[in-house]
Design a protein around this motif. Structure first.
Motif, PDB file in Angstrom:
ATOM      1  N   UNK B 357       0.830  -1.207   0.000  1.00 34.74           N
ATOM      2  CA  UNK B 357       0.000   0.000   0.000  1.00 34.74           C
ATOM      3  C   UNK B 357       0.861   1.253   0.000  1.00 34.74           C
ATOM      4  N   UNK B 358       0.373   2.275  -0.656  1.00 37.09           N
ATOM      5  CA  UNK B 358       1.081   3.557  -0.612  1.00 37.09           C
ATOM      6  C   UNK B 358       0.067   4.673  -0.793  1.00 37.09           C
ATOM      7  N   UNK B 359       0.505   5.872  -0.442  1.00 33.73           N
ATOM      8  CA  UNK B 359      -0.411   6.998  -0.418  1.00 33.73           C
ATOM      9  C   UNK B 359      -0.979   7.308  -1.801  1.00 33.73           C
ATOM     10  N   UNK B 360      -0.070   7.431  -2.763  1.00 36.32           N
ATOM     11  CA  UNK B 360      -0.499   7.686  -4.131  1.00 36.32           C
ATOM     12  C   UNK B 360      -0.277   6.419  -4.929  1.00 36.32           C
ATOM     13  N   UNK B 361      -0.849   6.378  -6.115  1.00 39.77           N
ATOM     14  CA  UNK B 361      -0.667   5.164  -6.911  1.00 39.77           C
ATOM     15  C   UNK B 361       0.815   4.930  -7.153  1.00 39.77           C
ATOM     16  N   UNK B 362       1.300   3.753  -6.743  1.00 45.46           N
ATOM     17  CA  UNK B 362       2.739   3.517  -6.892  1.00 45.46           C
ATOM     18  C   UNK B 362       3.095   2.993  -8.270  1.00 45.46           C
ATOM     19  N   UNK B 363       4.355   3.137  -8.610  1.00 47.40           N
ATOM     20  CA  UNK B 363       4.905   2.515  -9.803  1.00 47.40           C
ATOM     21  C   UNK B 363       6.187   1.876  -9.290  1.00 47.40           C
ATOM     22  N   UNK B 364       6.220   0.559  -9.303  1.00 43.15           N
ATOM     23  CA  UNK B 364       7.201  -0.138  -8.498  1.00 43.15           C
ATOM     24  C   UNK B 364       8.183  -0.954  -9.306  1.00 43.15           C
ATOM     25  N   UNK B 365       9.439  -0.857  -8.930  1.00 46.74           N
ATOM     26  CA  UNK B 365      10.422  -1.836  -9.361  1.00 46.74           C
ATOM     27  C   UNK B 365      10.746  -2.665  -8.130  1.00 46.74           C
ATOM     28  N   UNK B 366      10.545  -3.982  -8.254  1.00 50.22           N
ATOM     29  CA  UNK B 366      10.871  -4.872  -7.140  1.00 50.22           C
ATOM     30  C   UNK B 366      11.977  -5.799  -7.608  1.00 50.22           C
ATOM     31  N   UNK B 367      13.040  -5.856  -6.837  1.00 47.21           N
ATOM     32  CA  UNK B 367      14.117  -6.775  -7.197  1.00 47.21           C
ATOM     33  C   UNK B 367      14.199  -7.876  -6.150  1.00 47.21           C
ATOM     34  N   UNK B 368      13.900  -9.070  -6.603  1.00 44.38           N
ATOM     35  CA  UNK B 368      13.957 -10.247  -5.744  1.00 44.38           C
ATOM     36  C   UNK B 368      15.369 -10.807  -5.762  1.00 44.38           C
ATOM     37  N   UNK B 369      15.944 -11.081  -4.613  1.00 45.84           N
ATOM     38  CA  UNK B 369      17.184 -11.862  -4.648  1.00 45.84           C
ATOM     39  C   UNK B 369      16.807 -13.298  -4.986  1.00 45.84           C
ATOM     40  N   UNK B 370      17.746 -14.118  -5.454  1.00 49.38           N
ATOM     41  CA  UNK B 370      17.396 -15.506  -5.738  1.00 49.38           C
ATOM     42  C   UNK B 370      16.899 -16.171  -4.458  1.00 49.38           C
ATOM     43  N   UNK B 371      15.749 -16.854  -4.531  1.00 47.22           N
ATOM     44  CA  UNK B 371      15.216 -17.490  -3.328  1.00 47.22           C
ATOM     45  C   UNK B 371      15.850 -18.858  -3.110  1.00 47.22           C
ATOM     46  N   UNK B 372      16.219 -19.521  -4.218  1.00 47.24           N
ATOM     47  CA  UNK B 372      16.912 -20.801  -4.092  1.00 47.24           C
ATOM     48  C   UNK B 372      18.308 -20.645  -4.668  1.00 47.24           C
ATOM     49  N   UNK B 373      19.194 -21.556  -4.297  1.00 48.89           N
ATOM     50  CA  UNK B 373      20.598 -21.402  -4.649  1.00 48.89           C
ATOM     51  C   UNK B 373      20.857 -21.295  -6.147  1.00 48.89           C
ATOM     52  N   UNK B 374      20.167 -22.139  -6.952  1.00 48.23           N
ATOM     53  CA  UNK B 374      20.472 -22.091  -8.386  1.00 48.23           C
ATOM     54  C   UNK B 374      19.522 -21.182  -9.163  1.00 48.23           C
ATOM     55  N   UNK B 375      18.740 -20.397  -8.472  1.00 51.26           N
ATOM     56  CA  UNK B 375      17.864 -19.421  -9.139  1.00 51.26           C
ATOM     57  C   UNK B 375      18.662 -18.199  -9.596  1.00 51.26           C
ATOM     58  N   UNK B 376      17.999 -17.431 -10.461  1.00 47.32           N
ATOM     59  CA  UNK B 376      18.542 -16.123 -10.800  1.00 47.32           C
ATOM     60  C   UNK B 376      17.707 -15.062 -10.094  1.00 47.32           C
ATOM     61  N   UNK B 377      18.280 -13.859 -10.010  1.00 48.48           N
ATOM     62  CA  UNK B 377      17.503 -12.766  -9.433  1.00 48.48           C
ATOM     63  C   UNK B 377      16.302 -12.486 -10.338  1.00 48.48           C
ATOM     64  N   UNK B 378      15.202 -12.044  -9.752  1.00 51.76           N
ATOM     65  CA  UNK B 378      13.987 -11.795 -10.527  1.00 51.76           C
ATOM     66  C   UNK B 378      13.649 -10.300 -10.465  1.00 51.76           C
ATOM     67  N   UNK B 379      13.356  -9.751 -11.627  1.00 47.56           N
ATOM     68  CA  UNK B 379      12.940  -8.355 -11.701  1.00 47.56           C
ATOM     69  C   UNK B 379      11.432  -8.286 -11.828  1.00 47.56           C
ATOM     70  N   UNK B 380      10.812  -7.466 -11.009  1.00 51.67           N
ATOM     71  CA  UNK B 380       9.358  -7.322 -11.042  1.00 51.67           C
ATOM     72  C   UNK B 380       9.015  -5.854 -11.259  1.00 51.67           C
TER      73      UNK B 380
END
Lengths: 530, 523
Positions: B357-380
């Motif tokens: 949630x945020x005050x005004x409509x957000x526009x978001x970049x979310x960067x996930x670190x790899x959750x499992x060892x052989x995963x790659x980072x995920x950009x959202x």
């Protein structure tokens, strides 16, 4: 070819611009001439309003034209009873200032004109003005003209102070490098959250909150001074009183020393000298002749003899009365010393917060031993928390700062002098010695608190780094007979105060001109060693 | 609409309307080259296109039914989490008293035009090469942008804002004050990094990872997370210098437009190729959509000059240079298969609320670190109605990562962290937004440069998995320099008021009147 575009070459462009500018200049000169003629003829009419408006639209800083416009508007008001019509005239004026501020948002005269219109018209819309401030501060959050204007608007329409306070929070969150916002915040803070119970300027929880907030800013960007300034203000936001620190009564001279500069009205209203329990009437004269002074001389005709009872009744800021008993230290030489303290009067809660922050500073100092701001803040915290216990560490830090931050070495010297003298004063006020001698680990170059030593008959300022600049401040040594300035950096005897000395030691001041001293000795009849 | 009197000879023919092709077309047209720009499909953008919901359905159908036409896309799976028709339309949340729309598939279909869903969602760094190019070429006036309002990361099993600007570091309560100083100091030191300076702070870290460097500097785990995963967008094996460069790029773009370093194009990334097409058309480029090519031949004419001839709808078109998108290019023209590379896993979700949630409509970049060892980072990337991506009340969320298994297995675990993917009652109060619709697919990585067997045929790469358009801009400039050596790349186009129309110009041949009618790439 059809549809193909041809772009002006830069040469063409230049010539075109030059031509444009010349045309503009012609129009401007013509308009200004016309305005001056009409002004001379005192034809203050709509046409003149239009003419000045046109010129101002592109040159908002010609204050003469704004003056003319005010004349016209005032004339209009006198001759026009139609409120609606006048309202339109004023709206147009506001519109013009707004237009001009778009061209130059820091135009003093456009802002002033706006203020004038709002104060002059009968139907000002302050809410709209507040919104205008918001808009302008969104475009440039550091425009102090807008902040200034905001304070004016707020003083008129009195919105909720809390809203204004929150507004500064919002602006600081965007960019804390903003002196105006911090300043405005400080003004709101003491209005909104004074500590009514403890009589301190700021209520504890808010004082703590602000200290936290500003520490965040300081640690985020230590090179930005705006946060440090606010922090210093917060640390200084403590209850302060004006104290009578000592008095000296002798058959020839009676002096009263105060912790701060005070004026004659203050002194005469708050201070009463009683000899054998009788109030003495007399005249107060400042020792420098200035209106405000730290040392006041009391002239009266009551004779001072041996073994009389001398006391002073002093009214402190809160209306309470204080009796300071005088002691006959030597024959017919009565001294009254008050209890003195230099610690700032923080609440327990704030001290706890300062201790926390000191801990963070120390951690950081481990990581960045040469960081000037961290070192200085650590030092200030040490002094604020417990000046006595941390004295050695604080002074060592200041010595290091002199090396790290050479440009401000003089400032650190002054702080060293101040804190060393504060410490010595506390012990000197506990004994009855009439002689002053400084013996600090390092020499001082300034003499703060010297009025605290006004009772001394012997003052030894030898082996310091004093220059002739300190001479005017020596005037407070009204009872001094023996003064030593041996081994200092004196360069001239000019401005040496008129003191009733017996002996003056000037040895070891290599830069003093011997001829000058000889001339000086002829002027005075006391013993001068050189 | 190529009829009989349509010209057949051009200096440059560009096939495909992807990002690289469109920039080259604009650059050539801008300096006066005679350009024909065509695309085999009925819309602009190729693999970079944005679709409304109906267009997207068509795209999905095409991938499923005619894999040859969309051979870059595979493993595609679409899923609805909502009913076909809605029962009562709107219900009222009794607790809050404000109506929360219950969406149905029919509602999506009815509002299909309000969707602009990207196949290649990308951001612009505020001081990146594309922004500079849009400004210097004056193409920026054809586009609108929104600032990304926040950068988030996944830390300690929850979404956390990343303090990246000075104001953020000041305001955040997630890090202590000593950490603030350490973070700011590190960021300042990275901004000061210069490759040219031999004796820089990072000179001894050539063969080590960014994580090792940050750990060595005594940064706390939280700070390392922010810098490594969120600011550099890397993983544990990211080499130090590469990471420092990524961080610097990020940091240098701060403070220009908004509180984050990024801009998002209104109506989607697919708008950007069209802006370049528009400039191309303004300077006389001719546009033809729906025009597949059948054959490309080269022949040498007199003076050793090679002419490329294209067969398209039984018409022969000749040009000095052919610029062709990799997915439109006949295989025999490419010197080799593109280098072995890692394909891309992508997903698109439509949800009924923002992930945080945020005050005004957000526009978001979310960067996930790899959750499992052989995963790659995920950009959202999460974009809302204000960007013109979807109707009010919805958000479109893109997931991008390098493929390890397939799009769904790669990305679903990440999506489940931030969405409620159980379907069910849309009005139920949940802490996560409901996923209403999802689409997973893999895309072949066509981003590595390919050379052609013929000198004057230039192959343009497809989109990469990166966050920005920088490689496309770089490649377009290289191709342009080959076609027009010594010419300026997209000099500033004049504003309308700077244009002088001269009356005494000689009128061009007949066909150019028609060109005017086709000149505008969009309404």
């Amino acid at each position: 070819m059809h549809g193909r575009v041809k772009v002006r070459t830069s040469e063409e462009e230049k010539a075109r611009k030059e031509k444009e500018r010349n045309e503009k200049l012609k129009i401007f000169k013509h308009a200004m001439q016309k305005i001056q003629i009409k002004r001379k003829e005192c034809t203050l009419d709509k046409e003149l309003l239009e003419l000045t408006g046109n010129v101002l639209s592109s040159n908002p800083d010609i204050y003469t034209l704004w003056n003319i416009r005010r004349d016209i508007l005032q004339l209009f008001k006198k001759s026009n009873d139609n409120i609606e019509e006048m309202s339109q005239v004023y709206n147009a004026e506001l519109h013009l200032t707004e237009y001009c501020l778009k061209i130059n948002p820091k135009s003093y005269c456009a802002w002033h004109q706006r203020e004038w219109v709002l104060l002059t018209r009968d139907d000002p819309d302050w809410q709209k003005e507040l919104e205008l401030c918001n808009t302008y501060l969104k475009l440039d959050e550091r425009n102090f003209h807008t902040w200034d204007y905001r304070r004016f608007v707020v003083s008129q329409c009195k919105p909720s102070l809390k809203d204004e306070f929150d507004y500064t929070t919002e602006k600081l969150m965007d960019n804390f490098s903003n002196y105006s916002a911090w300043h405005y915040r400080s003004k709101m803070l003491v209005e909104l959250y004074p500590d009514r119970k403890g009589g301190r300027p700021i209520e504890d929880s808010h004082h703590k909150h602000e200290l936290k907030m500003v520490q965040n800013a300081a640690f985020t960007d230590p090179d930005d001074t705006s946060a440090w300034f606010y922090q210093r203000w917060l640390l200084g936001a403590v209850k302060t009183t004006i104290d009578l620190v000592n008095y000296t009564v002798t058959p020839t001279k009676n002096t009263f020393a105060f912790s701060k500069h005070v004026d004659k009205n203050y002194v005469s209203a708050k201070t009463k000298l009683l000899i054998n329990n009788c109030v003495v009437n007399g005249e107060w004269v400042s020792c420098t002749g200035n209106c405000y002074d730290v040392l006041w001389i009391f002239q009266h005709s009551t004779p001072i003899t041996k073994k009389i009872n001398i006391k002073v009744e002093y009214e402190i800021d809160n209306g309470q009365k204080q009796i300071i008993q005088g002691v006959e230290c030597k024959e017919m030489f009565y001294i009254g010393k008050n209890q003195i303290k230099f610690e700032r009067n923080y609440s327990e809660a704030v001290i706890e917060e300062l201790k926390d922050q000191l801990e963070s500073c120390r951690q950081l100092l481990n990581l960045e031993p040469d960081s000037k701001w961290t070192m200085l803040t650590t030092t200030i915290f040490l002094h604020c928390i417990d000046a006595k216990a941390y004295h050695t560490e604080a002074i060592q830090n200041l010595q290091k700062l002199k090396v790290i931050d050479k440009l401000r070495a003089g400032y650190y010297d002054d702080l060293i002098a101040k804190w060393c003298i504060e410490k010595q004063l506390c012990s000197d006020y506990e004994n009855a010695d009439l002689a002053l001698k400084f013996s600090f680990p390092s020499p001082v170059s300034s003499l703060p608190y010297l009025q605290y030593y006004s009772y001394c008959d012997s003052v030894d300022l030898s082996n310091q780094q004093l220059t002739s600049n300190i001479f005017p401040s020596l005037i407070v040594l009204q009872h001094c007979k023996k003064l030593s300035l041996e081994n200092n950096n004196l360069t001239t005897m000019k401005n040496f105060p008129d003191l009733d000395l017996v002996e003056l030691n000037l040895l070891g001041n290599e830069k003093l001109d011997r001829n000058e001293i000889e001339l000086f000795t002829k002027k005075y009849n006391f013993n001068i060693i050189y | 609409m190529m009829d009989e009197d349509f010209p057949t000879d051009f200096q440059v023919i560009v096939v495909g309307t992807g990002m690289v092709e469109s920039i080259v077309a604009a650059a050539c047209s801008r300096i006066g080259k005679n350009v024909l720009h065509m695309d085999s499909s009925d819309h602009y953008g190729g693999l970079w296109a944005s679709y409304n919901f109906e267009g997207l359905q068509k795209f999905i159908k095409e991938v499923n039914s005619d894999p040859d036409r969309q051979k870059q896309v595979y493993n595609l799976s679409e899923k609805w989490f909502i009913e076909k028709e809605s029962a009562q339309g709107e219900t009222t949340d009794e607790n809050k008293g404000e109506p929360r729309k219950v969406w149905s598939q029919a509602d999506f279909a009815a509002e299909y035009r309000k969707f602009n869903i990207d196949t290649t969602p990308k951001l612009l760094f505020s001081r990146g090469p594309l922004v500079e190019l849009l400004i210097s070429s004056n193409i920026a006036r054809y586009a609108e942008f929104r600032c990304v309002t926040r950068v988030l990361t996944w830390l300690n099993d929850q979404l956390m804002p990343v303090p990246c600007s000075r104001a953020d570091v000041f305001a955040t309560e997630a890090v202590g004050i000593v950490e603030k100083r350490m973070l700011m100091k590190m960021l300042t030191s990275i901004v000061g990094y210069s490759e040219e300076e031999m004796n820089n702070e990072f000179k001894d870290w050539n063969n080590k990872t960014l994580k090792e460097y940050l750990t060595h500097k005594g940064l706390t785990p939280n700070l390392i997370h922010y810098i490594l995963y969120a600011i550099a967008g890397g993983n544990n094996s990211l080499p130090c210098l590469e990471g420092v460069k990524e961080c610097k790029k990020f940091l240098m773009s701060l403070g220009r437009y908004g509180n984050t370093p990024f801009l998002w194009p209104m109506y989607g990334s697919g708008e950007l190729p069209q802006c370049f097409c528009r400039l191309c058309a303004v300077f006389g480029g001719v546009y033809c959509l729906n025009r597949p090519i059948d054959k490309v031949e080269t022949k040498t004419v007199d003076e050793g000059k090679t002419v490329v001839t294209i067969d398209s709808k039984s018409k022969k078109l000749n040009c000095d240079h052919l610029v062709i998108g990799v997915h439109e290019c006949p295989e025999e023209l490419m010197s080799s298969e593109p280098a072995e590379s890692c394909d891309i896993s992508k997903a698109v979700f439509v949800t009924n609320g923002t992930i945080m949630a945020s005050e005004k409509e957000p526009l978001t970049l979310l960067r996930f670190p790899p959750l499992a060892d052989d995963d790659n980072a995920v950009t959202v990337l999460e974009v809302g109605p204000a960007t013109g991506s979807c109707p009010k009340g919805l958000f479109v969320v893109y997931f991008i990562t390098k493929k390890t298994k397939d799009a769904e297995s790669d990305l679903k675990p990440y999506a489940e962290r931030i969405f409620d993917m159980s379907g069910g009652d849309q009005t139920a109060a949940t802490d996560k937004p409901k996923c209403l619709w999802s689409l997973f697919y893999n895309v072949k990585d066509t981003s590595s440069p390919v050379s052609s067997v013929v000198d004057n045929v230039h192959v343009c790469s497809g989109p990469d998995a990166g966050l920005d358009f920088d490689r496309a801009v770089e490649q377009a400039e290289q191709i342009f320099k080959k076609i027009c050596p010594g010419e300026e790349f997209l000099p500033r186009a004049p504003n309308p008021e700077e244009i002088v129309f001269e009356d005494d110009v000689t009128h061009g041949p007949e066909f150019q009147r028609e060109q005017d009618e086709e000149a505008e790439p969009k309404e």
